[in-house]
Each structure stands twice: as structure tokens, then as C-alpha cells.
Design a protein around this motif. Structure first.
Motif, PDB file in Angstrom:
ATOM      1  N   LEU A 207      26.930  35.806  65.165  1.00  0.00           N
ATOM      2  CA  LEU A 207      26.181  34.586  65.466  1.00  0.00           C
ATOM      3  C   LEU A 207      25.357  34.162  64.250  1.00  0.00           C
ATOM      4  O   LEU A 207      25.313  32.973  63.902  1.00  0.00           O
ATOM      5  N   ALA A 208      24.720  35.113  63.596  1.00  0.00           N
ATOM      6  CA  ALA A 208      23.935  34.792  62.394  1.00  0.00           C
ATOM      7  C   ALA A 208      24.829  34.173  61.322  1.00  0.00           C
ATOM      8  O   ALA A 208      24.437  33.222  60.643  1.00  0.00           O
ATOM      9  N   TRP A 209      26.035  34.717  61.180  1.00  0.00           N
ATOM     10  CA  TRP A 209      26.995  34.179  60.205  1.00  0.00           C
ATOM     11  C   TRP A 209      27.345  32.730  60.528  1.00  0.00           C
ATOM     12  O   TRP A 209      27.380  31.872  59.637  1.00  0.00           O
ATOM     13  N   MET A 210      27.588  32.429  61.790  1.00  0.00           N
ATOM     14  CA  MET A 210      27.940  31.068  62.174  1.00  0.00           C
ATOM     15  C   MET A 210      26.751  30.130  61.981  1.00  0.00           C
ATOM     16  O   MET A 210      26.900  29.010  61.476  1.00  0.00           O
ATOM     17  N   LEU A 211      25.565  30.579  62.347  1.00  0.00           N
ATOM     18  CA  LEU A 211      24.367  29.760  62.163  1.00  0.00           C
ATOM     19  C   LEU A 211      24.108  29.482  60.681  1.00  0.00           C
ATOM     20  O   LEU A 211      23.616  28.415  60.314  1.00  0.00           O
ATOM     21  N   ALA A 212      24.471  30.431  59.837  1.00  0.00           N
ATOM     22  CA  ALA A 212      24.218  30.312  58.400  1.00  0.00           C
ATOM     23  C   ALA A 212      25.107  29.271  57.728  1.00  0.00           C
ATOM     24  O   ALA A 212      25.017  29.079  56.513  1.00  0.00           O
ATOM     25  N   GLY A 213      25.894  28.571  58.501  1.00  0.00           N
ATOM     26  CA  GLY A 213      26.636  27.447  57.952  1.00  0.00           C
ATOM     27  C   GLY A 213      25.701  26.316  57.547  1.00  0.00           C
ATOM     28  O   GLY A 213      26.083  25.419  56.798  1.00  0.00           O
ATOM     29  N   VAL A 214      24.466  26.374  58.018  1.00  0.00           N
ATOM     30  CA  VAL A 214      23.433  25.396  57.662  1.00  0.00           C
ATOM     31  C   VAL A 214      22.532  26.021  56.596  1.00  0.00           C
ATOM     32  O   VAL A 214      21.996  27.117  56.793  1.00  0.00           O
ATOM     33  N   ASP A 215      22.357  25.342  55.465  1.00  0.00           N
ATOM     34  CA  ASP A 215      21.603  25.918  54.344  1.00  0.00           C
ATOM     35  C   ASP A 215      20.182  26.313  54.710  1.00  0.00           C
ATOM     36  O   ASP A 215      19.677  27.354  54.272  1.00  0.00           O
ATOM     37  N   SER A 216      19.504  25.486  55.494  1.00  0.00           N
ATOM     38  CA  SER A 216      18.122  25.809  55.856  1.00  0.00           C
ATOM     39  C   SER A 216      18.051  27.100  56.669  1.00  0.00           C
ATOM     40  O   SER A 216      17.080  27.858  56.574  1.00  0.00           O
ATOM     41  N   ILE A 217      19.094  27.371  57.453  1.00  0.00           N
ATOM     42  CA  ILE A 217      19.128  28.605  58.244  1.00  0.00           C
ATOM     43  C   ILE A 217      19.451  29.795  57.341  1.00  0.00           C
ATOM     44  O   ILE A 217      18.934  30.895  57.558  1.00  0.00           O
ATOM     45  N   LYS A 218      20.275  29.580  56.329  1.00  0.00           N
ATOM     46  CA  LYS A 218      20.523  30.653  55.341  1.00  0.00           C
ATOM     47  C   LYS A 218      19.199  31.143  54.770  1.00  0.00           C
ATOM     48  O   LYS A 218      18.948  32.348  54.658  1.00  0.00           O
ATOM     49  N   GLU A 219      18.350  30.193  54.385  1.00  0.00           N
ATOM     50  CA  GLU A 219      17.072  30.534  53.773  1.00  0.00           C
ATOM     51  C   GLU A 219      16.169  31.274  54.760  1.00  0.00           C
ATOM     52  O   GLU A 219      15.502  32.253  54.403  1.00  0.00           O
ATOM     53  N   LYS A 220      16.164  30.826  56.009  1.00  0.00           N
ATOM     54  CA  LYS A 220      15.304  31.458  57.011  1.00  0.00           C
ATOM     55  C   LYS A 220      15.779  32.874  57.324  1.00  0.00           C
ATOM     56  O   LYS A 220      14.966  33.792  57.482  1.00  0.00           O
ATOM     57  N   LEU A 221      17.089  33.075  57.412  1.00  0.00           N
ATOM     58  CA  LEU A 221      17.614  34.405  57.701  1.00  0.00           C
ATOM     59  C   LEU A 221      17.270  35.381  56.575  1.00  0.00           C
ATOM     60  O   LEU A 221      16.922  36.538  56.824  1.00  0.00           O
ATOM     61  N   ALA A 222      17.366  34.902  55.339  1.00  0.00           N
ATOM     62  CA  ALA A 222      17.069  35.771  54.197  1.00  0.00           C
ATOM     63  C   ALA A 222      15.589  36.152  54.152  1.00  0.00           C
ATOM     64  O   ALA A 222      15.226  37.183  53.574  1.00  0.00           O
ATOM     65  N   SER A 223      14.746  35.328  54.762  1.00  0.00           N
ATOM     66  CA  SER A 223      13.303  35.586  54.752  1.00  0.00           C
ATOM     67  C   SER A 223      12.816  36.204  56.061  1.00  0.00           C
ATOM     68  O   SER A 223      11.638  36.580  56.167  1.00  0.00           O
ATOM     69  N   GLU A 224      13.683  36.297  57.050  1.00  0.00           N
ATOM     70  CA  GLU A 224      13.301  36.811  58.365  1.00  0.00           C
ATOM     71  C   GLU A 224      12.775  38.239  58.245  1.00  0.00           C
ATOM     72  O   GLU A 224      13.296  39.060  57.500  1.00  0.00           O
ATOM     73  N   GLU A 225      11.730  38.525  58.992  1.00  0.00           N
ATOM     74  CA  GLU A 225      11.059  39.831  58.968  1.00  0.00           C
ATOM     75  C   GLU A 225      10.574  40.159  57.553  1.00  0.00           C
ATOM     76  O   GLU A 225      10.616  41.310  57.108  1.00  0.00           O
ATOM     77  N   THR A 226      10.157  39.122  56.830  1.00  0.00           N
ATOM     78  CA  THR A 226       9.702  39.261  55.434  1.00  0.00           C
ATOM     79  C   THR A 226      10.749  39.996  54.593  1.00  0.00           C
ATOM     80  O   THR A 226      10.434  40.889  53.799  1.00  0.00           O
ATOM     81  N   GLY A 227      11.989  39.607  54.806  1.00  0.00           N
ATOM     82  CA  GLY A 227      13.090  40.217  54.064  1.00  0.00           C
ATOM     83  C   GLY A 227      13.668  41.451  54.732  1.00  0.00           C
ATOM     84  O   GLY A 227      14.671  42.001  54.274  1.00  0.00           O
ATOM     85  N   GLY A 228      13.039  41.890  55.799  1.00  0.00           N
ATOM     86  CA  GLY A 228      13.503  43.099  56.489  1.00  0.00           C
ATOM     87  C   GLY A 228      14.895  42.958  57.083  1.00  0.00           C
ATOM     88  O   GLY A 228      15.671  43.915  57.119  1.00  0.00           O
ATOM     89  N   PHE A 229      15.218  41.758  57.567  1.00  0.00           N
ATOM     90  CA  PHE A 229      16.540  41.549  58.147  1.00  0.00           C
ATOM     91  C   PHE A 229      17.616  41.684  57.078  1.00  0.00           C
ATOM     92  O   PHE A 229      18.648  42.326  57.296  1.00  0.00           O
ATOM     93  N   LEU A 230      17.372  41.100  55.932  1.00  0.00           N
ATOM     94  CA  LEU A 230      18.333  41.187  54.830  1.00  0.00           C
ATOM     95  C   LEU A 230      18.556  42.648  54.434  1.00  0.00           C
ATOM     96  O   LEU A 230      19.704  43.076  54.233  1.00  0.00           O
ATOM     97  N   LYS A 231      17.506  43.395  54.335  1.00  0.00           N
ATOM     98  CA  LYS A 231      17.597  44.822  54.000  1.00  0.00           C
ATOM     99  C   LYS A 231      18.417  45.562  55.050  1.00  0.00           C
ATOM    100  O   LYS A 231      19.251  46.423  54.719  1.00  0.00           O
ATOM    101  N   HIS A 232      18.199  45.209  56.312  1.00  0.00           N
ATOM    102  CA  HIS A 232      18.934  45.860  57.400  1.00  0.00           C
ATOM    103  C   HIS A 232      20.429  45.549  57.324  1.00  0.00           C
ATOM    104  O   HIS A 232      21.263  46.441  57.525  1.00  0.00           O
ATOM    105  N   VAL A 233      20.777  44.303  57.025  1.00  0.00           N
ATOM    106  CA  VAL A 233      22.186  43.927  56.909  1.00  0.00           C
ATOM    107  C   VAL A 233      22.854  44.713  55.777  1.00  0.00           C
ATOM    108  O   VAL A 233      23.992  45.177  55.913  1.00  0.00           O
ATOM    109  N   VAL A 234      22.147  44.886  54.680  1.00  0.00           N
ATOM    110  CA  VAL A 234      22.689  45.685  53.570  1.00  0.00           C
ATOM    111  C   VAL A 234      22.933  47.123  54.031  1.00  0.00           C
ATOM    112  O   VAL A 234      23.981  47.718  53.731  1.00  0.00           O
TER     113      VAL A 234
END
Length: 368
Positions: free
Chosen positions: A214-241
Motif C-alpha cells: 500500500l505504501a508503494w502504491m501511495l508513493a506514486g504521488v511525490d508529496s507522499i514519497k516525501e512524507k513516507l521518507a520522513s515518517e517516524e522522523t526517518g524511522g520508517f525508512l530505516k525499518h524498510v531497509v
């Protein structure tokens, strides 16, 4: 016990439909379970069920006049007849039966199932969401009707349920629903990104996979890409890695695909690199399918958006060996030849990391 079948499809379907119309509350769960099993067997079985008017019979069981258990079984049978999107994590194996989806609209099933999302019974909420996911998968008309009925709001509410089956089904339905930017923005405006990211930390692989999807599909919108990368103060991005280390190949693959999409924004690519994703991505290359390899190579290409990042990635000997070997299409040591997409993407990344002599010293590259 399941209903005994003769093996003659037309006769069996006729028997099942009659059982639905004339059966008892005790026998109906068995009948609907048999239909669901038959629907998942193959195209011929689904066609026979559709032509035998099984969908119309099942629709009579979805109303509030029936016991909750009956409504639940009927919804899952309808879901199986329309698609297997909710029951597999391999999208290469997904089927969608357009005629079933269209007839479901005509039978007002989308309306009935949407109403069931408000039930107090979590098992019915999950079954209704599951069926809606299958009905709207690759079907514009069903998605339009769901939009008219405000199904998105109800599905987002289900993300906050205490029940895992409800989480999975709601994530599936929202993923199938938001295939265009307008739908994605509709979901994001309901301020549920943090909950989607939270569900990606579930202890259930299928919930993690659905949340990442779902996050991948939502990330088709650039503004959502930016929000996902910043979610949980970057914690979400770290978790995906970190999910690139998952023992589940589908979760690992979806994590790589999501990172690639997020990295389409240069600032995000820097963040992904700083989390050490390039090292984890290289390790994935040696234990996955060609489609995932293409996405991994594509993500690494995006991570080379800065000279510092590019030079660091170029020092990875495992990656250098992989690219050097893969960009040549000859069959090696009895192994299957890599796909043309993988060969092409590997060649592009190799050329970017190791430019020809005349290009050395120049900071010339493109995110090809």
C-alpha cells in the motif's frame, strides 16, 4: 464436511446453487466454502460457477437477514470468484475475473459489502473488505462505485482495528483502490500514513507485505514519497531497509521495490543511502528472482545521484562481480540466462559506476 462433488462441473455447480437457495443455516457454510475452493482451482471452474449463476445465489447470503457466519462465508466465496489478489503475495499469479466484478456491480454487491464494513463483528468486516479488494482489483467501475459510497473512509477506519485479519483485508482493499494519484491522495488526506507505517512493523509477514504494498502504491504521488521518507522522523525508512533482511522473500522484494520508488526523489535517495541500504540491496541480488533484481539494480542506480554515493557503491566488490557477469547474456554453468530487463539495467549501472576513460574526472551521469 464439504459438499460431495461428482467431478462434472456443470452438475456440481447446479447442485451448489440449489443448496444455497434451499439449504439450511447449518449447511450453507459448507456450501460456500466449497464454492470458494472450486473458484480457486482454475479458470474452467470459475467460468462454470459464473455461468451457473453462483454469484447471484451468493449475493442473497450477504444481506443482514442471514447469520453473521453465513455472510462471512458468502463474502469470502465472492472474493475467491472475483480474484485471488488477497490470498497471494505473488502478483504474477493473480487472476481477476472481470465478468464477475461487473455482475457484482449490477447486483448491488459493492453497496452491500460496503455497508458490512460498519459491522460490529470483526470477522464480517474482514470478509467484506476482502471481497471489496477482489472486486475492485483492476476494475475502474468498481473503484468508482466504492468512491461514491465513501468506502475509502470506512476502510481507513479498519486500519485501526485490533484484529489482524481486518488489517490485512483493509490494506488489500486500499491497495487495490488507490491505483491512480487522486485515489492515493484521498487516502493520504485521511491522515493514515502513520498507521500504515505502524502496520509494516507487524509480526505477521502477510500484514507487513500488504502495508509495504500500500505504501508503494501511495508513493506514486511525490508529496507522499516525501512524507513516507520522513515518517517516524526517518524511522520508517530505516525499518524498510532492515526488512531487506527478512526471511520472507515477498517482504524482502516489496521492501526493495518501495525503496526504489521513494528514491526517485533525490533527497530521499540520500536518506536511503545514509541508512546503508546500498549494502543490504546488494545482498538481496544473490537470493531473489529476476524481477526483484531489476528493482534492486534500479534502486542502486538512483542512489548514485551524488558523486560521494556513487563512489562508495562502486567499491562494493560483490556488486561489481554481479554487474560484470550479468551484463553479458551468455548462459553460464547451467544457470538460466538473465532476463533482458536485468541485463539492460545491469549494463546501465555498470557504465554509470565505471565510466570510460574519456569520461573520468567528469561528473556526468543520468538517472536512467
Amino acid at each position: 464436511m464439504e459438499v460431495e462433488l461428482t467431478g462434472i462441473l456443470e452438475d456440481d455447480v447446479r447442485t451448489l446453487v440449489i443448496e444455497i437457495l434451499n439449504g439450511t443455516q447449518e449447511s450453507l457454510p459448507r456450501v460456500t466454502s466449497t464454492i470458494a475452493r472450486l473458484a480457486r482451482t482454475g479458470v474452467e471452474e470459475r467460468t462454470s460457477l459464473f455461468e451457473g449463476e453462483a454469484l447471484g445465489a451468493l449475493s442473497t447470503l450477504c444481506t443482514k437477514d442471514n447469520e453473521i457466519k453465513i455472510q462471512v462465508h458468502a463474502a469470502y466465496a465472492i472474493s475467491a470468484l472475483a480474484s485471488n489478489f488477497t490470498s497471494t503475495m505473488d502478483e504474477n499469479r493473480v487472476y481477476a475475473y472481470g465478468d464477475v466484478q461487473t455482475e457484482a456491480l449490477q447486483l448491488k454487491l459493492v453497496h452491500t459489502l460496503t455497508s458490512s464494513l460498519t459491522s460490529w463483528h470483526p470477522e464480517l468486516q474482514a470478509a467484506a473488505a476482502d471481497a471489496l479488494a477482489s472486486l475492485c482489483y483492476r476494475n475502474t467501475e468498481v473503484r468508482r462505485e466504492m468512491g461514491r459510497l465513501d468506502a475509502c473512509r470506512l476502510l481507513v477506519n479498519l486500519l485501526y482495528s485490533q484484529h489482524v485479519d481486518v488489517h490485512k483485508a483493509a490494506l488489500c482493499a486500499l491497495r487495490a483502490y488507490c491505483v491512480d494519484p487522486a485515489r492515493a491522495q484521498e487516502i493520504e488526506q485521511r491522515e493514515c500514513l502513520s498507521q500504515v507505517c505502524k502496520l509494516a512493523r507487524s509480526d505477521k509477514d502477510d500484514v507487513i507485505f500488504r502495508a509495504l504494498s500500500l505504501a508503494w502504491m501511495l508513493a506514486g504521488v511525490d508529496s507522499i514519497k516525501e512524507k513516507l521518507a520522513s515518517e517516524e522522523t526517518g524511522g520508517f525508512l530505516k525499518h524498510v531497509v532492515l526488512l531487506l533482511r527478512s526471511n520472507n522473500r515477498h517482504v524482502k522484494s516489496m521492501a526493495a521495490i518501495l525503496l526504489r520508488k521513494l528514491s526517485l526523489i533525490r533527497e530521499n535517495a540520500k536518506k536511503v543511502f545514509d541508512e546503508g541500504a546500498h549494502t543490504e540491496l546488494v545482498s538481496v541480488l544473490f537470493d531473489t528472482d529476476d524481477t526483484t533484481k531489476v528493482n534492486v539494480v534500479g534502486c542502486l542506480h538512483l542512489l548514485c545521484s551524488e558523486r560521494r554515493q556513487r563512489e562508495t557503491i562502486a567499491t562494493n566488490q560483490d556488486l561489481t562481480e554481479f554487474l560484470s557477469t550479468t551484463r553479458h547474456v551468455q548462459r553460464r554453468e547451467g544457470k538460466a540466462k538473465p532476463s533482458s530487463a536485468l541485463v539492460s539495467s545491469s549494463k546501465k549501472l555498470f557504465d554509470l559506476l565505471f565510466p570510460s576513460k574519456e569520461e573520468e574526472g567528469e561528473d556526468r551521469f543520468s538517472l536512467r
